[in-house]
Design a protein around this motif. Structure first.
Motif, PDB file in Angstrom:
ATOM      1  N   VAL A 115       0.837  -1.198   0.000  1.00  0.00           N
ATOM      2  CA  VAL A 115       0.000   0.000   0.000  1.00  0.00           C
ATOM      3  C   VAL A 115       0.874   1.251   0.000  1.00  0.00           C
ATOM      4  O   VAL A 115       1.999   1.248   0.504  1.00  0.00           O
ATOM      5  N   ALA A 116       0.333   2.311  -0.575  1.00  0.00           N
ATOM      6  CA  ALA A 116       0.907   3.650  -0.439  1.00  0.00           C
ATOM      7  C   ALA A 116      -0.081   4.427   0.409  1.00  0.00           C
ATOM      8  O   ALA A 116      -1.273   4.472   0.100  1.00  0.00           O
ATOM      9  N   LEU A 117       0.397   5.011   1.492  1.00  0.00           N
ATOM     10  CA  LEU A 117      -0.540   5.673   2.404  1.00  0.00           C
ATOM     11  C   LEU A 117      -0.133   7.115   2.689  1.00  0.00           C
ATOM     12  O   LEU A 117       1.026   7.499   2.554  1.00  0.00           O
ATOM     13  N   SER A 118      -1.145   7.887   3.063  1.00  0.00           N
ATOM     14  CA  SER A 118      -0.948   9.263   3.504  1.00  0.00           C
ATOM     15  C   SER A 118      -1.673   9.437   4.833  1.00  0.00           C
ATOM     16  O   SER A 118      -2.761   8.896   5.029  1.00  0.00           O
ATOM     17  N   LEU A 119      -1.046  10.164   5.738  1.00  0.00           N
ATOM     18  CA  LEU A 119      -1.643  10.431   7.050  1.00  0.00           C
ATOM     19  C   LEU A 119      -1.790  11.935   7.245  1.00  0.00           C
ATOM     20  O   LEU A 119      -0.874  12.701   6.934  1.00  0.00           O
ATOM     21  N   SER A 120      -2.939  12.322   7.757  1.00  0.00           N
ATOM     22  CA  SER A 120      -3.201  13.732   8.052  1.00  0.00           C
ATOM     23  C   SER A 120      -3.716  13.848   9.478  1.00  0.00           C
ATOM     24  O   SER A 120      -4.498  13.015   9.929  1.00  0.00           O
ATOM     25  N   PRO A 121      -3.289  14.868  10.208  1.00  0.00           N
ATOM     26  CA  PRO A 121      -3.804  15.065  11.567  1.00  0.00           C
ATOM     27  C   PRO A 121      -5.255  15.528  11.543  1.00  0.00           C
ATOM     28  O   PRO A 121      -5.654  16.313  10.683  1.00  0.00           O
ATOM     29  N   ILE A 122      -6.065  15.016  12.467  1.00  0.00           N
ATOM     30  CA  ILE A 122      -7.433  15.493  12.661  1.00  0.00           C
ATOM     31  C   ILE A 122      -7.393  16.466  13.835  1.00  0.00           C
ATOM     32  O   ILE A 122      -6.947  16.112  14.930  1.00  0.00           O
TER      33      ILE A 122
END
Length: 266
Positions: A115-122
């Motif tokens: 997988v290629a993933l991106s994380l963003s803060p909530i």
């Protein structure tokens, strides 16, 4: 475009009935987009507990939302990557965004998925980070294609024969290890230069004539010629030239495979 935070404000604050309906409809559309996304969209707490799970995640990993919400996301990772989630979440905690990060997930049936993933803060309205939004895309097919391509590149590079790519004008575009061993030139010395430099003066017109045939889609097989090595000696060469086709089918270049037959001829 109406932001999600703006929608929540409108729902929470006093407003007209029409504003309420509009805000709720926009929110419903966002929920549908998330749920029906091709990508897995997963919400997690800063401790790695799964808080939301869309349809894309179910299709990709096999688990329903009921099976995963409230559990630690660590069970989705193979043993050697268990430390990855805490390390990434530590970055999210301080407000960092992480984009195009390659990893591996475990499907419900036990298979591994690249997988290629991106994380963003909530964040809350006052800017406090309370969780992470993770978007994951299945790149297993791409990884397999890259591995096949890598194997082909290794085969080409380590071939005993000279394998040379060139434009239809005879400009060298690729030069493998076999060509270096055979003629003494490194790729840096020849790529971007006319291949006719490798031919003795009396044979300079030979390659352009052959490339005219390649332009029409012809394959030149077992053609005997003479090339010049870097130190100036002559080598008897038997080569074949094949057209390289672009996606649309048009001939966009040529691939040449040559073999030094000097000793054989002697």
């Amino acid at each position: 475009m109406v932001s999600a935070m703006g929608i929540f404000k409108k729902i929470q604050q006093p407003q007209t009935m029409q504003e309420q309906k509009t805000a709720e409809e926009v929110l419903r559309q966002i929920e549908l987009i998330v749920e029906n996304s091709y990508d897995a969209i997963i919400g997690e707490s800063l401790e790695g507990t799964i808080t939301s799970w869309n349809g894309g995640a179910t299709r990709m990993l096999g688990y329903t939302a009921d099976e995963v919400i409230g559990k630690s996301s660590l069970f989705l990772l193979p043993p050697e990557l268990k430390d990855q989630v805490p390390a990434l979440l530590n970055k999210v905690k301080v407000g960092e965004f992480i984009a195009d990060y390659d990893s591996v997930r475990l499907h419900k049936n036990g298979t591994r998925i690249d997988v290629a993933l991106s994380l963003s803060p909530i964040k809350t309205e006052d800017g406090r980070v309370i969780g992470a939004s993770i978007v994951e895309r299945d790149i297993t097919a791409r990884k397999k294609a890259e591995e096949v391509l890598r194997q082909i590149q290794l085969i080409v590079e380590d071939s005993h024969d000279a394998i040379i790519g060139k434009t239809l004008d005879g400009i060298i575009t690729s030069w493998n290890g076999g060509a270096t061993r055979m003629f003494g030139y490194s790729p840096e010395e020849v790529i971007g230069k006319p291949m006719t430099n490798l031919f003795p003066p009396e044979l300079k017109d030979e390659l352009p004539r052959l490339l005219e045939k390649v332009k029409r889609g012809e394959v030149i097989a077992d053609y005997d010629s003479i090339w010049l090595r870097k130190e100036g000696t002559r080598a008897d060469v038997e080569f074949s030239i094949s057209p390289v086709h672009a996606k649309g089918g048009a001939v966009s270049g040529a691939s040449l495979v040559g073999r030094d037959i000097t000793e054989r001829n002697k």
